[in-house]
Write a protein that holds these residues in place. Structure first.
Motif, PDB file in Angstrom:
ATOM      1  N   GLY A  61      -3.020   0.949  -4.471  1.00 49.65           N
ATOM      2  CA  GLY A  61      -2.012  -0.559  -4.123  1.00 49.65           C
ATOM      3  C   GLY A  61      -3.333  -1.730  -3.419  1.00 49.65           C
ATOM      4  N   ARG A  62      -3.960  -1.462  -2.693  1.00 46.39           N
ATOM      5  CA  ARG A  62      -4.764  -2.616  -2.775  1.00 46.39           C
ATOM      6  C   ARG A  62      -5.978  -1.972  -2.140  1.00 46.39           C
ATOM      7  N   VAL A  80       0.721  -1.106   0.402  1.00 43.43           N
ATOM      8  CA  VAL A  80      -0.049   0.152   0.234  1.00 43.43           C
ATOM      9  C   VAL A  80       1.097   1.386   0.130  1.00 43.43           C
ATOM     10  N   GLN A  81       0.967   2.272  -0.754  1.00 41.99           N
ATOM     11  CA  GLN A  81       1.591   3.216  -1.121  1.00 41.99           C
ATOM     12  C   GLN A  81      -0.012   4.445  -0.642  1.00 41.99           C
ATOM     13  N   ALA A  92     -14.490   5.156  -2.041  1.00 40.01           N
ATOM     14  CA  ALA A  92     -14.687   5.559  -3.408  1.00 40.01           C
ATOM     15  C   ALA A  92     -13.447   6.599  -3.538  1.00 40.01           C
ATOM     16  N   LYS A  93     -12.964   7.131  -3.638  1.00 41.84           N
ATOM     17  CA  LYS A  93     -11.665   8.063  -4.005  1.00 41.84           C
ATOM     18  C   LYS A  93     -10.278   7.424  -2.863  1.00 41.84           C
ATOM     19  N   ASN A  94     -10.154   5.981  -2.746  1.00 40.60           N
ATOM     20  CA  ASN A  94      -9.105   6.143  -1.359  1.00 40.60           C
ATOM     21  C   ASN A  94      -8.344   7.365  -1.210  1.00 40.60           C
ATOM     22  N   CYS A  98       0.344   9.559   8.218  1.00 42.73           N
ATOM     23  CA  CYS A  98      -0.761   8.818   7.123  1.00 42.73           C
ATOM     24  C   CYS A  98      -0.367   7.118   7.627  1.00 42.73           C
ATOM     25  N   ALA A  99      -0.832   6.633   8.224  1.00 44.49           N
ATOM     26  CA  ALA A  99      -0.654   5.098   8.124  1.00 44.49           C
ATOM     27  C   ALA A  99      -1.663   3.576   8.166  1.00 44.49           C
ATOM     28  N   ALA A 100      -1.648   2.706   7.394  1.00 47.11           N
ATOM     29  CA  ALA A 100      -2.378   1.888   6.968  1.00 47.11           C
ATOM     30  C   ALA A 100      -2.328   0.449   7.874  1.00 47.11           C
TER      31      ALA A 100
END
Length: 120
Positions: free
Chosen positions: A26-27, A2-3, A74-76, A95-97
């Motif tokens: 990315g995902r 994921v970027q 919808a906009k990621n 930011c983190a995921a």
């Protein structure tokens, strides 16, 4: 993979509002919990807010009632609306995921950060 790319930081005066954005790629975005952290010079990284794929939110004590995290699947993109900014909010915001929604660290993917500076 994921970027994450943050945007929206800047220099502002105390009391105003600012909105940060984090664009993910990315995902499948909706499968990931998203979070914001911040780190001020000489201080440890601090949890700011997190949001799950279905909208569950958590906030750090220092920002409750002033900051709002939201996402647009919808906009990621995930947002951090920051109101009533204070000089102590000055930091680099990251930011983190991760697939898991967490209040603290441990997120797998991180952005490069965006600087927020609040003058008094």
């Amino acid at each position: 993979q994921v970027q994450l790319v943050e945007s929206g930081g800047g220099l502002v005066q105390g009391g105003v509002s600012l909105r940060l954005s984090c664009a993910a790629s990315g995902r499948t975005f909706s499968n990931y919990a998203m979070a914001w952290f911040r780190q001020a010079p000489g201080k440890e990284r601090e949890f700011v807010a997190a949001i799950g794929g279905r909208g569950t939110t958590y906030y750090g004590d220092s920002v409750k009632g002033r900051f709002t995290i939201s996402r647009d699947n919808a906009k990621n993109t995930v947002y951090l609306q920051m109101n009533s900014l204070k000089p102590e909010d000055t930091a680099v915001y990251y930011c983190a995921a991760d697939r898991l929604l967490m209040r603290g660290g441990g997120y797998e993917y991180w952005g490069q950060g965006t600087q927020v500076t609040v003058s008094s």
